[in-house]
Design a protein around this motif. Structure first.
Motif, PDB file in Angstrom:
ATOM      1  N   ALA A 151     -13.651  -4.342   2.816  1.00 33.79           N
ATOM      2  CA  ALA A 151     -14.410  -4.272   1.553  1.00 33.79           C
ATOM      3  C   ALA A 151     -14.560  -5.659   0.930  1.00 33.79           C
ATOM      4  CB  ALA A 151     -13.710  -3.324   0.585  1.00 33.79           C
ATOM      5  N   ALA A 152     -13.515  -6.474   1.009  1.00 32.36           N
ATOM      6  CA  ALA A 152     -13.568  -7.819   0.408  1.00 32.36           C
ATOM      7  C   ALA A 152     -14.407  -8.770   1.255  1.00 32.36           C
ATOM      8  CB  ALA A 152     -12.150  -8.374   0.253  1.00 32.36           C
ATOM      9  N   THR A 153     -14.341  -8.617   2.577  1.00 33.39           N
ATOM     10  CA  THR A 153     -15.093  -9.520   3.463  1.00 33.39           C
ATOM     11  C   THR A 153     -16.587  -9.304   3.324  1.00 33.39           C
ATOM     12  OG1 THR A 153     -13.229  -9.600   4.996  1.00 33.39           O
ATOM     13  CG2 THR A 153     -15.385 -10.238   5.874  1.00 33.39           C
ATOM     14  N   PHE A 199       0.840  -1.196   0.000  1.00 37.49           N
ATOM     15  CA  PHE A 199       0.000   0.000   0.000  1.00 37.49           C
ATOM     16  C   PHE A 199       0.876   1.247   0.000  1.00 37.49           C
ATOM     17  CE2 PHE A 199      -3.823  -2.346   0.462  1.00 37.49           C
ATOM     18  CZ  PHE A 199      -3.498  -3.454   1.223  1.00 37.49           C
ATOM     19  N   SER A 200       0.614   2.133  -0.963  1.00 35.01           N
ATOM     20  CA  SER A 200       1.333   3.409  -1.000  1.00 35.01           C
ATOM     21  C   SER A 200       0.572   4.365  -1.908  1.00 35.01           C
ATOM     22  CB  SER A 200       2.740   3.195  -1.559  1.00 35.01           C
ATOM     23  OG  SER A 200       2.737   3.370  -2.962  1.00 35.01           O
ATOM     24  N   PRO A 201       0.829   5.675  -1.764  1.00 36.56           N
ATOM     25  CA  PRO A 201       0.167   6.646  -2.649  1.00 36.56           C
ATOM     26  C   PRO A 201       0.509   6.415  -4.127  1.00 36.56           C
ATOM     27  CG  PRO A 201       1.153   7.744  -0.769  1.00 36.56           C
ATOM     28  CD  PRO A 201       1.655   6.325  -0.754  1.00 36.56           C
ATOM     29  N   ALA A 202       1.590   5.680  -4.371  1.00 37.60           N
ATOM     30  CA  ALA A 202       1.987   5.418  -5.767  1.00 37.60           C
ATOM     31  C   ALA A 202       1.198   4.259  -6.365  1.00 37.60           C
ATOM     32  CB  ALA A 202       3.478   5.099  -5.829  1.00 37.60           C
ATOM     33  N   GLY A 203       0.357   3.633  -5.551  1.00 39.68           N
ATOM     34  CA  GLY A 203      -0.387   2.463  -6.019  1.00 39.68           C
ATOM     35  C   GLY A 203      -1.560   2.827  -6.899  1.00 39.68           C
ATOM     36  N   ALA A 204      -2.174   1.795  -7.485  1.00 39.64           N
ATOM     37  CA  ALA A 204      -3.393   1.998  -8.291  1.00 39.64           C
ATOM     38  C   ALA A 204      -4.540   2.307  -7.335  1.00 39.64           C
ATOM     39  CB  ALA A 204      -3.703   0.728  -9.082  1.00 39.64           C
ATOM     40  N   PRO A 205      -5.335   3.360  -7.627  1.00 40.28           N
ATOM     41  CA  PRO A 205      -6.440   3.684  -6.727  1.00 40.28           C
ATOM     42  C   PRO A 205      -7.372   2.500  -6.543  1.00 40.28           C
ATOM     43  CG  PRO A 205      -6.166   5.384  -8.396  1.00 40.28           C
ATOM     44  CD  PRO A 205      -5.250   4.252  -8.792  1.00 40.28           C
ATOM     45  N   LEU A 206      -7.710   2.191  -5.286  1.00 36.35           N
ATOM     46  CA  LEU A 206      -8.581   1.053  -5.002  1.00 36.35           C
ATOM     47  C   LEU A 206     -10.004   1.380  -5.445  1.00 36.35           C
ATOM     48  CD1 LEU A 206      -8.629  -1.771  -3.734  1.00 36.35           C
ATOM     49  CD2 LEU A 206      -9.187  -0.699  -1.546  1.00 36.35           C
ATOM     50  N   THR A 207     -10.624   0.477  -6.201  1.00 32.02           N
ATOM     51  CA  THR A 207     -12.005   0.684  -6.653  1.00 32.02           C
ATOM     52  C   THR A 207     -12.826  -0.552  -6.288  1.00 32.02           C
ATOM     53  OG1 THR A 207     -11.554  -0.418  -8.735  1.00 32.02           O
ATOM     54  CG2 THR A 207     -11.201   1.983  -8.663  1.00 32.02           C
ATOM     55  N   GLN A 208     -14.151  -0.408  -6.336  1.00 32.23           N
ATOM     56  CA  GLN A 208     -15.012  -1.540  -6.005  1.00 32.23           C
ATOM     57  C   GLN A 208     -14.793  -2.701  -6.963  1.00 32.23           C
ATOM     58  OE1 GLN A 208     -16.682  -1.622  -3.243  1.00 32.23           O
ATOM     59  NE2 GLN A 208     -17.748  -3.567  -3.496  1.00 32.23           N
ATOM     60  N   SER A 209     -14.494  -2.392  -8.212  1.00 27.98           N
ATOM     61  CA  SER A 209     -14.299  -3.517  -9.144  1.00 27.98           C
ATOM     62  C   SER A 209     -13.015  -4.262  -8.801  1.00 27.98           C
ATOM     63  CB  SER A 209     -14.289  -3.032 -10.599  1.00 27.98           C
ATOM     64  OG  SER A 209     -13.382  -1.972 -10.730  1.00 27.98           O
ATOM     65  N   ARG A 210     -11.980  -3.529  -8.319  1.00 29.47           N
ATOM     66  CA  ARG A 210     -10.754  -4.215  -7.892  1.00 29.47           C
ATOM     67  C   ARG A 210     -11.053  -5.048  -6.647  1.00 29.47           C
ATOM     68  NH1 ARG A 210      -8.025  -7.331  -7.273  1.00 29.47           N
ATOM     69  NH2 ARG A 210      -5.782  -7.547  -6.847  1.00 29.47           N
ATOM     70  N   VAL A 211     -11.874  -4.500  -5.731  1.00 27.96           N
ATOM     71  CA  VAL A 211     -12.250  -5.246  -4.523  1.00 27.96           C
ATOM     72  C   VAL A 211     -13.008  -6.512  -4.909  1.00 27.96           C
ATOM     73  CG1 VAL A 211     -13.695  -5.212  -2.448  1.00 27.96           C
ATOM     74  CG2 VAL A 211     -12.288  -3.221  -3.008  1.00 27.96           C
ATOM     75  N   GLN A 212     -13.945  -6.377  -5.869  1.00 31.76           N
ATOM     76  CA  GLN A 212     -14.739  -7.544  -6.280  1.00 31.76           C
ATOM     77  C   GLN A 212     -13.837  -8.632  -6.858  1.00 31.76           C
ATOM     78  OE1 GLN A 212     -17.480  -5.301  -8.642  1.00 31.76           O
ATOM     79  NE2 GLN A 212     -19.117  -5.340  -7.099  1.00 31.76           N
ATOM     80  N   ALA A 213     -12.857  -8.229  -7.645  1.00 32.72           N
ATOM     81  CA  ALA A 213     -11.914  -9.207  -8.211  1.00 32.72           C
ATOM     82  C   ALA A 213     -11.132  -9.871  -7.087  1.00 32.72           C
ATOM     83  CB  ALA A 213     -10.974  -8.527  -9.195  1.00 32.72           C
ATOM     84  N   PHE A 214     -10.677  -9.052  -6.138  1.00 31.49           N
ATOM     85  CA  PHE A 214      -9.896  -9.570  -5.014  1.00 31.49           C
ATOM     86  C   PHE A 214     -10.748 -10.539  -4.186  1.00 31.49           C
ATOM     87  CE2 PHE A 214      -6.672  -9.691  -1.889  1.00 31.49           C
ATOM     88  CZ  PHE A 214      -7.271  -9.607  -0.644  1.00 31.49           C
ATOM     89  N   ALA A 215     -12.011 -10.152  -3.955  1.00 35.73           N
ATOM     90  CA  ALA A 215     -12.891 -10.953  -3.081  1.00 35.73           C
ATOM     91  C   ALA A 215     -13.195 -12.320  -3.678  1.00 35.73           C
ATOM     92  CB  ALA A 215     -14.194 -10.200  -2.838  1.00 35.73           C
ATOM     93  N   SER A 216     -13.095 -12.446  -4.991  1.00 33.97           N
ATOM     94  CA  SER A 216     -13.395 -13.759  -5.595  1.00 33.97           C
ATOM     95  C   SER A 216     -12.107 -14.549  -5.842  1.00 33.97           C
ATOM     96  CB  SER A 216     -14.144 -13.564  -6.908  1.00 33.97           C
ATOM     97  OG  SER A 216     -13.412 -12.667  -7.717  1.00 33.97           O
ATOM     98  N   GLY A 217     -10.984 -14.030  -5.349  1.00 35.45           N
ATOM     99  CA  GLY A 217      -9.689 -14.688  -5.551  1.00 35.45           C
ATOM    100  C   GLY A 217      -9.250 -15.463  -4.310  1.00 35.45           C
ATOM    101  N   PRO A 218      -7.997 -15.986  -4.308  1.00 35.50           N
ATOM    102  CA  PRO A 218      -7.481 -16.825  -3.225  1.00 35.50           C
ATOM    103  C   PRO A 218      -7.058 -16.037  -1.988  1.00 35.50           C
ATOM    104  CG  PRO A 218      -5.776 -16.512  -4.854  1.00 35.50           C
ATOM    105  CD  PRO A 218      -6.996 -15.817  -5.391  1.00 35.50           C
TER     106      PRO A 218
END
Ligand SMILES: NC(=O)c1ccc(NC2CCCC2)nc1
Length: 252
Positions: free
Chosen positions: A157-159, A93-112
């Motif tokens: 967000a993922a939980t 996590f850092s300000p240089a990262g990709a902004p977190l979005t709900q679609s990224r959370v949804q992808a993460f939540a369905s992953g390992p």
């Protein structure tokens, strides 16, 4: 899903894991959060995890070797899970990262799941980041003292999206962003608060009318505050004929 957290401050996580709608998911290990205190992997007598930056300047930098030892321990402990569900990404996590979005959370939540690296001080030695980090994530354009808050945000967000976590599955559909729009207004008792009354339609019991009213308020709020999300929702095929008609009516 399993989430491993590499942090200098594991005590920041327990209180969060013990409250709210997500608590049961953590207790039942539906979301298995494992905390890894970095200090335990500092082997020198001073148990150092940071040191002064080459080139001088203020602050300290997190050292590669304790992080590599901790990461090796985590990867070894995850070996069985990863063998089945696939290798977990290491997220920093850092300000240089990709902004977190709900679609990224949804992808993460369905992953390992993932291994979350929480930085502190001025950050982590670049050689560790270059060698091991799969993805950098940012909560927004601001600076925090550590990566723990972003890690907690991603975990929450993922939980929430895990099956059975929210007692009324539809309720997260009502969340803003889950359908790509901002949320509608919410009201509860008392019905009258001086001259601020609850919109009558919400008292009508007419569920179709209420759903339409809420959807129109979502569209209006989004047009007013985040018009960029309207176009994104349109491209994603999330706006139906009634939505488009309403948007024309309000001149968007
Ligand atoms: N906007 C963010 O998501 C964010 C993440 C981490 C951070 N600080 C960390 C990064 C390395 C040392 C402290 N600040 C801000």
């Amino acid at each position: 899903m399993r989430i491993d957290v590499l942090t200098l401050f594991p005590e920041l996580f327990q209180p969060f894991l013990q409250v709210g709608v997500t608590r049961r998911a953590f207790e039942s290990r539906q979301v298995d959060v494992r905390l890894w205190p970095l200090r335990e992997h500092a082997t020198d007598n001073y148990r150092r995890v940071d040191d002064r930056p080459y080139g001088g300047g203020p602050g300290m930098v997190m050292l590669v070797e304790p992080l590599e030892r901790a990461l090796a321990a985590i990867r070894a402990d995850r070996a069985d899970t990863d063998a089945v569900a696939g290798r977990a990404p290491l997220i920093y996590f850092s300000p240089a990262g990709a902004p977190l979005t709900q679609s990224r959370v949804q992808a993460f939540a369905s992953g390992p799941g993932a291994i979350l690296l929480c930085g502190r001080y001025e950050g982590v030695d670049q050689r560790f980041l270059d060698r091991h980090v799969d993805e950098e994530v940012s909560l927004g354009d601001f600076v925090l003292s550590g990566g723990e808050l972003p890690a907690l945000a991603l975990i929450d967000a993922a939980t929430r999206l895990q099956p059975g976590v929210l007692n009324d599955a539809a309720s997260h559909q009502q969340d803003s962003f889950s359908d790509g729009l901002l949320d509608c207004p919410h009201y509860s008792r008392p019905e009258r608060l001086g001259d601020a009354a609850v919109p009558p339609v919400l008292l009508s019991g007419n569920h179709a009318e209420i759903a339409r009213w809420r959807r129109q308020r979502q569209l209006e709020a989004t047009v007013r505050r985040r018009p960029d999300l309207i176009e994104a929702a349109r491209r994603a095929g999330r706006l139906d004929v009634a939505d488009e008609r309403w948007l024309r009516q309000i001149g968007s």
